[in-house]
Scaffold this active site. Sequence first.
Site, PDB file in Angstrom:
ATOM      1  N   LYS A 112     -38.004 -28.891 -38.135  1.00  0.00           N
ATOM      2  CA  LYS A 112     -38.757 -27.814 -37.492  1.00  0.00           C
ATOM      3  C   LYS A 112     -40.156 -27.672 -38.080  1.00  0.00           C
ATOM      4  CE  LYS A 112     -34.793 -25.105 -35.936  1.00  0.00           C
ATOM      5  NZ  LYS A 112     -34.016 -23.855 -36.046  1.00  0.00           N
ATOM      6  N   LYS A 135     -29.761 -33.151 -29.381  1.00  0.00           N
ATOM      7  CA  LYS A 135     -28.709 -32.160 -29.157  1.00  0.00           C
ATOM      8  C   LYS A 135     -29.162 -31.161 -28.089  1.00  0.00           C
ATOM      9  CE  LYS A 135     -26.434 -28.378 -31.505  1.00  0.00           C
ATOM     10  NZ  LYS A 135     -26.696 -27.346 -32.482  1.00  0.00           N
ATOM     11  N   LYS A 139     -30.537 -24.312 -27.292  1.00  0.00           N
ATOM     12  CA  LYS A 139     -30.806 -23.020 -26.649  1.00  0.00           C
ATOM     13  C   LYS A 139     -32.301 -22.752 -26.545  1.00  0.00           C
ATOM     14  CE  LYS A 139     -28.324 -20.454 -29.564  1.00  0.00           C
ATOM     15  NZ  LYS A 139     -29.545 -19.859 -30.040  1.00  0.00           N
TER      16      LYS A 139
END
Length: 331
Positions: free
Chosen positions: A115, A198, A201
Amino acid sequence: MADERKRVFSGIQPSGNLHLGNYLGALKNWVAIQEDYENYFCIVDLHALTVPQDPKVLREKIREVAAIYLAVGLDPEHCTIFRQSRVSEHTELAWLLNCIARFGELSRMTQFKDKSRKEGAESASVGLFDYPVLQAADILLYNAHLVPVGEDQRQHLELTRTLARRFNHLYGETFVVPEIMILETGARVMALDEPEEKMSKSSPRPASYVAILDEPDVIRRKIRRAVTDSGTEIVAAPEKPAITNLLQIYAAMTERKIPDIEAEYAGRGYGDFKKDLAEIVVEGLAPVRERALELLENPAELDELLESGAGRAREAARPNLHTAWARMGLD
């Protein structure tokens, strides 16, 4: 008589849209085990703050997650459902664990590295760096024996286990060292448009995920447009990540074995397979979506349920926090 069943703790962030990966990798499993363990299922709203959130949207998403928890079949009679931020013991224990966690351990966390590489390490929040310690506190606070999480959280669970052992070594036996619980099928659902990633959300690409609350026609369109591999054979193989992902979704939704599904579609094309898969997903998610939307029509009831759950969670958490205080000399 005290509950002698093993304890389970897990949670989901109320950011972005809960999706098929959350359903197959976590929620279905939680429902399956809820009568066998003493369960604490949390909405980890403090973790959501590690990146900027719109306060109004966050409030809505907290209720949405609560509604989905109930809609998939979690029963407040069999599990404690609550908001992390309403149990201050989580952050208090996180500070105690911060004082035994090591900078090097946190700097090696893959999720932080990924991130911060995307956003730039200089702009990453301290919360993003430190949230694995808060996650450890979430789990250790309840002396959870088992933690059902996705494969991507394995590294964080290993840190939790390390911190539990270290605390116990420094201050005496205090925390249960938890075990990870991962399903073999459906535990890691990949993005529909990028099968090497992956399903997320927080993805800015709506076509990459099927949201639990997506309308049926939206689900059909997303699966119809899901990327496929070269060739036409419907088989799971390392060189065919896209169709492997779709086969895993099919298997998890139907509780069938992948070889049986491969045999059924031998000699048939991707189009037939994806059309059938779309209907399976629509049919599987329909009752969850309908029930969740019903529950969201009464937000006060959801808030009341979460507050009640927080009260039960505090009762379980407080003695463990006080024991940790005392062991460290804070009593």
